[in-house]
Design a protein around this motif. Structure first.
Motif, PDB file in Angstrom:
ATOM      1  N   THR A 325       0.841  -1.197   0.000  1.00 25.46           N
ATOM      2  CA  THR A 325       0.000   0.000   0.000  1.00 25.46           C
ATOM      3  C   THR A 325       0.874   1.243   0.000  1.00 25.46           C
ATOM      4  OG1 THR A 325      -1.688  -1.208   1.234  1.00 25.46           O
ATOM      5  CG2 THR A 325      -1.883   1.183   1.178  1.00 25.46           C
ATOM      6  N   ASP A 326       0.493   2.191  -0.823  1.00 24.24           N
ATOM      7  CA  ASP A 326       1.187   3.483  -0.871  1.00 24.24           C
ATOM      8  C   ASP A 326       0.427   4.455   0.028  1.00 24.24           C
ATOM      9  OD1 ASP A 326       2.728   5.635  -1.432  1.00 24.24           O
ATOM     10  OD2 ASP A 326       2.187   5.786  -3.559  1.00 24.24           O
ATOM     11  N   SER A 327       0.914   4.659   1.258  1.00 23.60           N
ATOM     12  CA  SER A 327       0.269   5.529   2.245  1.00 23.60           C
ATOM     13  C   SER A 327       1.001   6.872   2.315  1.00 23.60           C
ATOM     14  CB  SER A 327       0.283   4.849   3.621  1.00 23.60           C
ATOM     15  OG  SER A 327       1.601   4.687   4.082  1.00 23.60           O
ATOM     16  N   SER A 333       3.393  -2.641   4.166  1.00 23.60           N
ATOM     17  CA  SER A 333       2.875  -3.973   3.889  1.00 23.60           C
ATOM     18  C   SER A 333       2.908  -4.779   5.173  1.00 23.60           C
ATOM     19  CB  SER A 333       3.696  -4.675   2.800  1.00 23.60           C
ATOM     20  OG  SER A 333       3.244  -5.998   2.594  1.00 23.60           O
ATOM     21  N   ASP A 334       1.980  -5.720   5.280  1.00 26.00           N
ATOM     22  CA  ASP A 334       1.980  -6.590   6.448  1.00 26.00           C
ATOM     23  C   ASP A 334       2.786  -7.861   6.219  1.00 26.00           C
ATOM     24  OD1 ASP A 334       0.372  -7.796   4.626  1.00 26.00           O
ATOM     25  OD2 ASP A 334      -1.374  -8.020   5.942  1.00 26.00           O
ATOM     26  N   GLU A 542      12.491   0.076  -9.659  1.00 15.58           N
ATOM     27  CA  GLU A 542      12.919   1.083  -8.707  1.00 15.58           C
ATOM     28  C   GLU A 542      12.781   0.541  -7.283  1.00 15.58           C
ATOM     29  OE1 GLU A 542      10.919   4.741  -9.317  1.00 15.58           O
ATOM     30  OE2 GLU A 542      11.006   4.624 -11.513  1.00 15.58           O
ATOM     31  N   HIS A 543      13.509   1.174  -6.362  1.00 18.69           N
ATOM     32  CA  HIS A 543      13.493   0.719  -4.972  1.00 18.69           C
ATOM     33  C   HIS A 543      13.085   1.846  -4.047  1.00 18.69           C
ATOM     34  CE1 HIS A 543      14.523  -1.052  -1.146  1.00 18.69           C
ATOM     35  NE2 HIS A 543      15.375  -0.063  -0.906  1.00 18.69           N
ATOM     36  N   ALA A 544      12.296   1.476  -3.056  1.00 19.55           N
ATOM     37  CA  ALA A 544      11.935   2.361  -1.944  1.00 19.55           C
ATOM     38  C   ALA A 544      11.663   1.461  -0.748  1.00 19.55           C
ATOM     39  CB  ALA A 544      10.707   3.207  -2.291  1.00 19.55           C
ATOM     40  N   PRO A 545      12.059   1.876   0.437  1.00 18.97           N
ATOM     41  CA  PRO A 545      11.860   1.005   1.602  1.00 18.97           C
ATOM     42  C   PRO A 545      10.378   0.805   1.910  1.00 18.97           C
ATOM     43  CG  PRO A 545      12.617   3.183   2.273  1.00 18.97           C
ATOM     44  CD  PRO A 545      12.727   3.139   0.787  1.00 18.97           C
ATOM     45  N   ILE A 546      10.057  -0.406   2.289  1.00 22.85           N
ATOM     46  CA  ILE A 546       8.693  -0.766   2.671  1.00 22.85           C
ATOM     47  C   ILE A 546       8.666  -0.994   4.177  1.00 22.85           C
ATOM     48  CG2 ILE A 546       6.840  -2.447   2.414  1.00 22.85           C
ATOM     49  CD1 ILE A 546       7.666  -2.922  -0.391  1.00 22.85           C
ATOM     50  N   ARG A 547       7.845  -0.222   4.849  1.00 22.48           N
ATOM     51  CA  ARG A 547       7.727  -0.355   6.295  1.00 22.48           C
ATOM     52  C   ARG A 547       6.723  -1.443   6.630  1.00 22.48           C
ATOM     53  NH1 ARG A 547       4.184   1.908   9.808  1.00 22.48           N
ATOM     54  NH2 ARG A 547       3.350   3.213   8.111  1.00 22.48           N
ATOM     55  N   ARG A 548       7.084  -2.245   7.607  1.00 26.29           N
ATOM     56  CA  ARG A 548       6.179  -3.304   8.023  1.00 26.29           C
ATOM     57  C   ARG A 548       5.051  -2.705   8.858  1.00 26.29           C
ATOM     58  NH1 ARG A 548       7.666  -9.141  10.785  1.00 26.29           N
ATOM     59  NH2 ARG A 548       5.528  -9.947  10.773  1.00 26.29           N
ATOM     60  N   CYS A 549       3.835  -2.932   8.434  1.00 26.36           N
ATOM     61  CA  CYS A 549       2.657  -2.413   9.115  1.00 26.36           C
ATOM     62  C   CYS A 549       1.989  -3.549   9.870  1.00 26.36           C
ATOM     63  CB  CYS A 549       1.686  -1.797   8.097  1.00 26.36           C
ATOM     64  SG  CYS A 549       0.164  -1.185   8.818  1.00 26.36           S
ATOM     65  N   ARG A 550       1.735  -3.328  11.126  1.00 27.11           N
ATOM     66  CA  ARG A 550       1.088  -4.368  11.922  1.00 27.11           C
ATOM     67  C   ARG A 550      -0.418  -4.371  11.760  1.00 27.11           C
ATOM     68  NH1 ARG A 550       4.617  -6.940  14.998  1.00 27.11           N
ATOM     69  NH2 ARG A 550       6.618  -5.951  15.454  1.00 27.11           N
ATOM     70  N   ASP A 551      -0.963  -3.344  11.124  1.00 25.52           N
ATOM     71  CA  ASP A 551      -2.389  -3.358  10.821  1.00 25.52           C
ATOM     72  C   ASP A 551      -2.664  -4.370   9.712  1.00 25.52           C
ATOM     73  OD1 ASP A 551      -2.643  -1.366  12.663  1.00 25.52           O
ATOM     74  OD2 ASP A 551      -2.536   0.241  11.161  1.00 25.52           O
ATOM     75  N   LYS A 552      -3.796  -4.976   9.789  1.00 28.44           N
ATOM     76  CA  LYS A 552      -4.165  -5.972   8.798  1.00 28.44           C
ATOM     77  C   LYS A 552      -4.589  -5.262   7.515  1.00 28.44           C
ATOM     78  CE  LYS A 552      -7.046 -10.056   8.176  1.00 28.44           C
ATOM     79  NZ  LYS A 552      -7.585  -9.640   6.891  1.00 28.44           N
ATOM     80  N   THR A 553      -3.843  -5.471   6.425  1.00 23.32           N
ATOM     81  CA  THR A 553      -4.139  -4.830   5.149  1.00 23.32           C
ATOM     82  C   THR A 553      -4.697  -5.792   4.125  1.00 23.32           C
ATOM     83  OG1 THR A 553      -1.869  -5.224   4.387  1.00 23.32           O
ATOM     84  CG2 THR A 553      -2.323  -3.130   5.508  1.00 23.32           C
ATOM     85  N   GLY A 554      -4.530  -7.078   4.321  1.00 23.83           N
ATOM     86  CA  GLY A 554      -4.999  -8.051   3.349  1.00 23.83           C
ATOM     87  C   GLY A 554      -6.229  -8.788   3.824  1.00 23.83           C
TER      88      GLY A 554
END
Length: 626
Positions: A325-327, A333-334, A542-554
């Protein structure tokens, strides 16, 4: 047309477009999408007299038409099988240096490539259009292969059997395609004694291709065939001119036949705007229509996509998916994905593949033996080879059906997963750069034979109907690099697990690869390459860091519900006999069940007198019951 009011195919969009009130055209931008389906005729009528015609007679007459088309196509291909033909098609110019038209029959007429028929046989000019259209489509497809063979043959070393590195940027071809051409060049070098080959063409390595026995009616006009849709939109009426004998000698031996076929139930009510002429083929059940239609579907908005689903092709199953997800805080991402369950079809496909390879090897061995065998033994070997080829064809047909079922089931599962997650784009790996290596000969071959390309086509078709865009992204490093820090992943638990010590994220490697693919689609959504007939493609990862989200996204995948109480079969009536088989009800499986299981009853297993039945009054289980 009797009691049926027909609408021409060109006007069928007006009738079908009324179904747009179901939510397609209500303030939602739409785009046309073409899809294919099959159907069969159930009524045949002579267009001139109105008399009914048997479907078996129609199959025979269509067979005569297909024989004329296949015979003329094979003769034209063999006549054009020379390097000069491919030079003209590669240049795309005629003798007056004009650009060749896209329509095959028009380009063939301009170049003077006309089919020929046996002496005394009359064939309408519109049938010749069908022949030239099919032949030009085949030759144009092989033009790319001819150009690649010409470039690769100059880099081939007969002594080592290897290809040298390309010197020009335009000489690069996909590695899988280059391996196939290298095998052809090596086989020719062995047959010629290892002499240097030089620059070769496709006509030097292989013979003319076979022309399929089918009638592509879209290359003709109303003089040969026309299609109409009934007002109720439940039937297709095809009027086509068919021969009345195998070798017609005049125009009178070509008569119009009106064929009526039902529109499949899943197409009724859909916003179809165009019904092109079908392709006629014959299979084991008779005449089959391969139809196409164009409908309106919601247009996907790739530029404003904020949620993406990445699909990674897995060697253990067909594929796995994950969400990114682009927030406003960046990409999150979870790291939890969805793994597709092929319901055991992958194992069945692997077994059929091994069976087909075994049949092929056995037929090849018998062919080598038959080459030097006596005439009577050769006849026996050829009969066995024919049986093996028939079995191999049946195995291939079965594999094709399973692959199609697997592809569309996978497409529906992934589309539902993306729809539930609110995704606007689905990212798949670029199959032209994806190769299976390092898993052994058997596993590499099994993965290469999987229905990935068919699954991509099914996924693009199914997702477009839901307003989701399918994008092709680079595959390199998707399973090997961390989505957060872009560093190599460790494999602490084996091949199927991955762990990043720096970001302290891990799990299933296919799910991490799906996160990487979804990230590449979101980062490259503004730099998408669109080519006709291909998926929108992101060329640069391309690369960009993905932060681990503990909220349920899927979304949570559905799981089978546990049934606490097992249902037992009803008690069967008592049977007569010495030792009748009596059904014993199973005890209830509930953990809160306090009912004692019913003891078995019935025969005692002998001719003795049966014991007396238990009294109707229940026995006390505790002093309180007294």
């Amino acid at each position: 047309m009797d009691d049926v009011t027909a609408v021409p195919a060109s006007l069928s969009g007006v009738v079908s477009g009324r179904s747009g009130r179901h939510g397609i055209n209500d303030g939602v931008s739409t785009t046309p999408r073409q899809f294919a389906f099959t159907t069969r005729a159930h009524v045949a009528v002579d267009d001139a007299t109105g008399e009914r015609i048997g479907l078996d007679d129609v199959d025979t007459r269509v067979g005569w038409l297909l024989d004329l088309i296949a015979g003329a196509g094979a003769e034209l291909v063999s006549r054009l099988w020379r390097p000069a033909t491919f030079d003209v098609l590669a240049a795309g110019r005629d003798r007056q240096d004009r650009r060749l038209p896209a329509q095959g029959h028009v380009a063939a007429a301009r170049l003077g490539w006309d089919p020929s028929y046996p002496d005394g046989v009359y064939v309408p000019s519109r049938v010749s259009r069908v022949v030239t259209a099919q032949v030009l489509a085949t030759l144009r497809t092989l033009t790319y292969r001819d150009t690649a063979i010409a470039a690769l043959s100059t880099r081939f070393d007969p002594a080592t059997g290897r290809l040298t590195a390309p010197t020009e940027p335009g000489d690069s071809v996909p590695s899988g395609f280059a391996r196939g051409v290298r095998r052809q060049l090596a086989a020719r070098a062995r047959s010629s004694g290892g002499a240097p080959a030089g620059r070769l063409r496709i006509t030097d390595l292989q013979g003319p291709p076979q022309i399929a026995a089918m009638a592509r009616l879209s290359a003709t006009d109303r003089q040969l065939a026309q299609l109409a849709v009934t007002v109720a939109e439940h039937e297709l009426v095809l009027t086509v001119k068919l021969p009345t004998c195998p070798a017609p000698v005049g125009r009178a031996q070509w008569r119009r036949v009106r064929l009526t076929a039902a529109i499949p139930a899943h197409l009724c009510g859909r916003p179809v705007i165009d019904w092109p002429l079908p392709i006629l083929v014959l299979d084991h059940r008779g005449l089959l229509w391969r139809c196409a239609a164009t409908e309106l579907v919601p247009a996907g908005d790739l530029d404003s996509a904020a949620v993406a689903v990445g699909v990674d092709w897995s060697p253990s199953t067909l594929g796995a998916a994950a969400i990114t997800t682009d927030s406003p805080e960046g990409l999150v991402s979870d790291y939890r994905g969805f793994t597709y369950d092929d319901r055991g079809l992958g194992i069945k496909l692997a077994r059929l593949q091994a069976e087909g390879q075994l049949l092929h090897a056995k037929a090849a061995r018998l062919t080598r033996l038959a080459a030097t065998a006596p005439p009577e033994v050769r006849a026996q070997l050829e009969a066995k080879i024919a049986v093996l080829d028939e079995h191999r064809t049946a195995v291939g047909a079965k594999r094709g059906k399973i692959n199609r079922e697997l592809a569309f089931h996978f497409a529906r599962q992934v589309t539902d997963y993306a729809t539930t997650a609110g995704a606007q784009v689905i990212a798949v790996e670029d199959l032209s750069t994806l190769e299976t290596r390092g898993h052994g000969r058997v596993n590499n071959n099994r993965a290469a034979q999987s229905a990935r390309r068919q699954a991509v086509a099914a996924l693009a078709h199914t997702a477009t109907g839901a307003g989701i865009t399918v994008v092709s992204v680079p595959a390199r490093g998707s399973s090997a690099w961390c989505p957060g820090c872009d560093e190599p992943l460790a494999r602490p638990g084996g091949y199927h697990t991955a762990w990043c010590p720096g970001c302290r994220v891990g799990g299933n490697r296919d799910h991490l690869a799906g996160v990487n693919l979804a990230k590449r689609a979101l980062l490259g959504k503004n730099n998408v390459t669109r080519r006709r007939g291909q998926l929108p493609a992101v060329r640069v990862a391309e690369h960009a860091p993905i932060r681990r989200c503990r909220d349920k996204t899927g979304p949570t995948p559905s799981r089978p519900r546990h049934r606490r109480v097992r249902r037992s079969l009803p008690t069967a009536p008592r049977r007569l006999g010495v030792n009748p088989k009596q059904h014993v009800p199973a005890p209830q499986a509930s953990v809160w069940d306090t009912v004692q299981p019913t003891p078995p009853h019935g025969d005692t297993g002998s001719r003795d007198t049966r014991p007396s039945q238990a009294p109707a009054t229940p026995v006390a289980d505790s002093p309180r019951s007294t």
